[in-house]
Each structure stands twice: as structure tokens, then as C-alpha cells.
Scaffold this active site. Sequence first.
Site, short mmCIF file in Angstrom:
data_model
loop_
_atom_site.label_atom_id
_atom_site.label_comp_id
_atom_site.label_asym_id
_atom_site.label_seq_id
_atom_site.Cartn_x
_atom_site.Cartn_y
_atom_site.Cartn_z
N CYS A 1 -9.25 98.35 77.38
CA CYS A 1 -8.63 96.78 77.50
C CYS A 1 -9.90 95.91 77.49
O CYS A 1 -10.87 96.48 78.18
CB CYS A 1 -7.77 96.91 78.42
SG CYS A 1 -6.41 97.87 78.35
N ARG B 1 -14.50 98.82 72.02
CA ARG B 1 -13.97 99.59 73.07
C ARG B 1 -12.65 100.47 72.84
O ARG B 1 -12.67 101.51 73.62
CB ARG B 1 -14.00 98.71 74.49
CG ARG B 1 -15.05 97.77 75.06
CD ARG B 1 -14.69 96.55 75.72
NE ARG B 1 -14.01 97.14 77.03
CZ ARG B 1 -14.56 96.94 77.94
NH1 ARG B 1 -15.73 96.48 78.08
NH2 ARG B 1 -13.65 97.44 79.18
N TRP C 1 -5.04 98.57 75.41
CA TRP C 1 -5.00 100.16 75.07
C TRP C 1 -4.01 100.76 76.05
O TRP C 1 -4.17 100.44 77.02
CB TRP C 1 -6.35 100.74 75.41
CG TRP C 1 -6.57 102.09 75.09
CD1 TRP C 1 -6.86 102.74 73.85
CD2 TRP C 1 -6.60 103.17 75.96
NE1 TRP C 1 -6.96 104.04 74.01
CE2 TRP C 1 -6.52 104.63 75.26
CE3 TRP C 1 -6.07 103.35 77.26
CZ2 TRP C 1 -6.71 105.84 75.78
CZ3 TRP C 1 -5.99 104.94 77.76
CH2 TRP C 1 -6.19 105.88 77.06
N ASN D 1 -6.83 94.12 83.23
CA ASN D 1 -7.35 95.51 82.89
C ASN D 1 -7.15 96.29 84.44
O ASN D 1 -7.52 95.84 85.57
CB ASN D 1 -8.94 95.50 82.71
CG ASN D 1 -9.18 95.05 81.12
OD1 ASN D 1 -8.08 94.51 80.48
ND2 ASN D 1 -10.46 94.72 80.95
N GLY D 2 -6.96 97.43 84.14
CA GLY D 2 -6.59 98.32 85.14
C GLY D 2 -5.28 98.96 85.46
O GLY D 2 -4.37 98.66 84.31
N GLU E 1 -20.11 120.25 72.37
CA GLU E 1 -20.16 118.91 71.75
C GLU E 1 -19.69 118.85 70.49
O GLU E 1 -19.04 117.84 69.93
CB GLU E 1 -21.88 118.26 71.95
CG GLU E 1 -21.89 117.14 71.67
CD GLU E 1 -21.14 116.01 71.88
OE1 GLU E 1 -20.49 116.03 73.08
OE2 GLU E 1 -21.40 114.74 71.47
N LYS F 1 -16.67 116.67 68.96
CA LYS F 1 -16.68 115.86 67.77
C LYS F 1 -15.75 115.91 67.01
O LYS F 1 -15.07 115.05 66.19
CB LYS F 1 -18.37 115.79 66.98
CG LYS F 1 -19.32 115.40 68.02
CD LYS F 1 -19.53 113.82 67.99
CE LYS F 1 -18.79 113.35 69.21
NZ LYS F 1 -19.37 113.43 70.46
N GLU G 1 -12.33 114.73 67.94
CA GLU G 1 -12.27 113.54 67.88
C GLU G 1 -12.04 112.73 66.46
O GLU G 1 -11.07 111.74 66.35
CB GLU G 1 -13.47 112.91 68.49
CG GLU G 1 -13.57 113.07 70.17
CD GLU G 1 -14.85 112.19 70.80
OE1 GLU G 1 -15.88 112.70 70.58
OE2 GLU G 1 -14.62 111.25 71.61
N HIS H 1 -13.79 138.12 75.71
CA HIS H 1 -12.83 138.16 76.81
C HIS H 1 -11.57 137.37 76.35
O HIS H 1 -10.82 136.97 77.54
CB HIS H 1 -13.51 137.70 78.15
CG HIS H 1 -14.71 138.38 78.68
ND1 HIS H 1 -14.58 139.69 79.24
CD2 HIS H 1 -15.89 138.10 78.19
CE1 HIS H 1 -15.80 140.35 79.22
NE2 HIS H 1 -16.68 139.41 79.03
N LYS I 1 -13.74 103.47 73.31
CA LYS I 1 -15.14 103.76 73.54
C LYS I 1 -15.68 103.78 75.02
O LYS I 1 -16.25 104.43 75.42
CB LYS I 1 -16.04 102.79 72.74
CG LYS I 1 -17.47 102.74 72.88
CD LYS I 1 -17.76 103.93 71.98
CE LYS I 1 -19.23 104.12 71.99
NZ LYS I 1 -19.53 105.46 71.81
#
Length: 606
Positions: A2, A27, A72, A98-99, A479, A483, A486, A502, A601
Site C-alpha cells: 500500500c 511497491r 494491496w 497503511n497497516g 534464490e 525467482k 515469482e 533424503h 515490492k
Amino acid sequence: MCGIVGYIGVKPALPVLLEGLRRLEYRGYDSAGVALLGEPLWLRRAVGRVSDLVQAAREAPEATVGIAHTRWATHGGVTEANAHPHLDAASRIAVVHNGIIENMTALRAQLTSEGVAFRSETDTEVLPHLVRRHYEGDPVDAVQRALAHIRGTYGIVVLFADHPELLVVARNGSPLVVGVGEGETVVASDPQAVVQHTRRVVYLQDRELAVVTRAGVEVRGLDGAPVDLNVELIDGDYDVANREGFPHFMLKEIHEQPRSVRRCLRGRVQSEDGMAKLGGFQMTPRDLAAIQRIVCIGCGTSYHAGMAGAMAIEALARIPARAEIASEFRHRHPIVMRDALFLAISQSGETADTLGAIQEVQLKGGEVLGVVNVVGSTIARTCGRGVYLHSGPEVAVASTKAFTSQVTALLLLTLMLARTRDLSLPRGQEVAEALASAPEKVAHYLANPGPVDAAVELIRDARYVLFLGRGFSFPVALEGALKLKEVAYVPCEAYPAGEMKHGPIAMLEQGTPVVCVVPQDAQRDKAISNMREVQARGAHIIAVHTEGDDEVASLATVSLPVPPIADFASPLVTVLPLQLLAYQAGIALGRDVDKPRNLAKSVTVE
Ligand code: M6R
């Protein structure tokens, strides 16, 4: 996540607010809205992009005061009714928030029993109704009294139809910055939406309230106690990044890495002394020598960089070091040893989980330094000391250049720590040399990235992809898998290669793509054995390996060679083909690679 913008000044407010929202788009959000001063307040909201809001707001009245928001979704679906701003019943009080309001269920029930008809499913909507309930002509008093009922986190801006001369702003756990210009004042959740108007800013602290007018800002505690005004000049690069001819920010940022790694190293490597210097740490050799353990805290990509950094610190400085996922760490009543140094790693500097972990360490008397990209961000300011990455703005939601800069910064720290211990001058010079030459190696790979297209063909329709790595290559495998999830939404996971037998080996069948990260390091021979185990099950190997390593290449269906580099620095080059693989797979599958679904973001909620 947000974003908030508020404006009071002499210019038409709408263009200022919309431009501010555009600058916060990176964001991540799913809907947007704006409220302008009027009789009653004028409101427009839209699902989708800021460009959709621009269409919806075409016939706006002239107003020089207003508030705006990108949402968001947390409470309630992605709908116009759930988008902010939210209004009281008479449309005379508007709030952007926001929050998360944690006691919203009880507050909604109470307000409903008092006759309030809610128009959204959000937690935020309790705010305008609560402010209305306490409003007796004094807007500041009404906000103060309303907030006394709120449990949770917030950054809010409140607009009153009855008070065209001010905005009321308050913060508890969700950042807000007030930019003080000439005859105009801008409030935002991020300096990015302020710097084009002014660089004179006041950062609100938790449990502070501000009255914002055209003449400036007055800050007080939520309890009404006066607070001294601390006006700061912000520096740092807040220019809206452009794609520099690349089709997407993600690709641009991948290719920017030779420069961003170089910027992170600039002035910090002391080749002759085999030493590094991180001035922002403000630590003497004696301080460094006293550190007995290191804990790297972060989320997502920053956590992976922390893992690679912790391994380097253990290997070269011989200090026990580990990486912790911030959201887990902060909630398990962590032990904060006095001789430990905590490092908070974050690109945005706004990640709520990382911030919460920092506060937990600080509360227990521990020392936390920041490893942060965004200058002046909440994490940078909360830590007070640390190292900036100088990567420049990272716009694509999927982090790429921040990872290599974070690893670089942690390697600089490793060298500092190692030299205050057992690392000799010649060995220190070798490490310094390896760091100094990293940007060329990154550039060398990116100039000739190998058959990434062929690797994309193997994974684009796969039901499952396994990423494997040992030692320094395990965080790289993690990583790479992050990626791919995402930006391409391809189901995958990463494992330490030795752990495959295993469990995950059961997933392998004829043609399963397995990405093996196997640079020439101490773990290579063991990793080759793992590759043979994969090959024996008919799986297809995509190998990231050191140039000229024919044995590894011969086991692979697709081979992606990277330049030779010291083992501790290998993540700086081995991650590059995985970034390109995810990007190209995302493109091949028609994904919105710069703004993947559901992601933000800056993750500013827990
Ligand atoms: O801004 P931060 O580095 O604190 O963000 C942490 C994570 O949210 C972030 O790395 C996230 O996992 C990225 N989308 C990874 O590409």
C-alpha cells in the site's frame, strides 16, 4: 505494498496525487483511489492500475487539498468498494491507511451495533466511522481519541470537509514522511512521492501525530505531548528509474549488475592492505575483534544473501554466523547475546518483518546494523548505522541487483572481520583482489550468457523443477527457485544437493528438469556425485558451472558456464544465469515479469 500520498498547497491537488501514486506503483498494489476536498468530499476509486484511476477521475473538481492511496489487499477482496480512501457515512471525513487494525472485528461489531452501515470488508473503514464518533469540531482531538481504540499498525492521513486548512496524519508502525515545501506540504508513505516537490522532510516516528497545513507541519505525541520538529534534508537517488532501452525493469536490473556491484565496492576495498572499509559501521578494529557471533536477518532474497554472507564470515573470519528469516526470528523470543552483531538486510528498508526483528533485538539490548539499499528508509534510520548498497532504485518486484550488492557488502564486512583475526596480509590481498575483480566477471558472463533459451524450453511446461547446490551454491539454488516461482509461477523448490536423497529424489522421473549449481569449489566433487544420481533417474540437468569444467558440462542437457571466481564470491556469478532463466521463462509464459501477481515490492505488513 500500500502507498499513501496527501497534498495541501496551492497547485491543483489531483495531478500531484496521481503522480505521487505513480511513483509508488513499484511497491505493488491492486487498486487505487483518491479523495479531494469538496462539499461533500469527492471520491473516486478503481481496481487495477493508477492509469485506471486516472480514467475514473477525469471529471474531478478543482481542489488544492486531497489524499490518495494504492491498496494491496489484506482484508477483503480486490474490489472498488474495498479500495481506499474510506469515508464516514456523511462523506465528510476521508481516511487512507497503511497497516493492519488487529481489533477490527470487535470495532466493526461495536460500530454496527451503534448503527453504522459498513460499505466495505476492510479493517480501514472503522477509522472514518470512529473519527466521526469522536468528532466535536476539533479534527485533531477526534483522530487522537479514535486512535486510542485502535490496536495494530497504521500510517494514516485524514481529510475533513469541515477543515480545508489541514490534514491530520498519524503513525504507528507504518512509515510516513512529510515533505515541507514553499506554501505546500506533501505527505507520503515513501520519500519517492515527496522528493519531486521538496527534499526538506520530517519523518514521523511511531505513536506520533502531525497536523499538516500549507505552512508546514506540527508534530505531537498521540497523547498530545509536544514533539520537537526535526526537519531533515534527504539525499539519495530517488529519480524514477527508466528502462534504459530494455523491455522490462527486471532485465535492465540484471544487466546493471556490473555497475551496481562496482558502486557497492567503490572506495571500500583497500587492496594494498588486504582490507575493506565500511565507514557507516563506525567500528574500530577493536570493536570488530570483540564480535563473537553474527546473525543476518532478512526476508526472501535478502535472507538468501544473508545465508551466503554468513557462510563467508564463518569460512574466512571463523566467527560463528547464521542467517535467520525475520518473520520467524522475531516471534520466537530470540536470545540476543551481548557479543553478537545482528545485521538487518533489506533492499527496500521498509520490510515490516525485518523491522519487527530489529526492534526485538534492540529491545533486548542487542546491536543491529543495516545492510540496506534505500537511503533514509525506515530500517536504515532505525538501525542508525550500517552500509548502503548503492544499487540505485530497484523497480522490478523480483529482486536481482540487490542480491549481488548485498552479497558484495557482506563480503566486504567479511574481509574486515577476517583481517582483525587470523587472515594474513597476503590472503587478505587475495580476497580484496577477488572482490575488486567481481564486476568484470559479472560483466563477462552477462555479455555471453549461454543457452538460457534451451534451459527455458526444459522448464517452461514442467510440473516440478528442482534446484540443487552445496555450500555457497545452496543459497544461490534457493534464490534461483524463488525467482522462478515469482516471475514464471513454475512449481519448484531448492535443496542442498546432499539432502536430495533424503526425500526430493522421489520427485524425479524421466525428463524432470533439475538445475544444479556446481562451480569449481571444495564441494564440486560431491556435487558431481549428486548430478550422477539425478542423471540415473532420467532427469534433465541444467548445470551452472565454471567455464572449462568439461566433466560437469558433460553431465548436463544444458550447460551454462560462468567465469572462474573464488568460492566465497561464487554467488555473484552463479546467480546470474538463474536470474535470466526466471526472466526468460516468465516472458515465454506470458507473465507480467515486472509486477508478478500477488506480490509487492515493499512488504510493509507482517
Ligand atoms: O526489501 P527487502 O529486501 O527487505 O524485501 C525482502 C523480500 O520481500 C524480497 O526479497 C522478496 O522476496 C523479493 N520479491 C524477492 O525477489
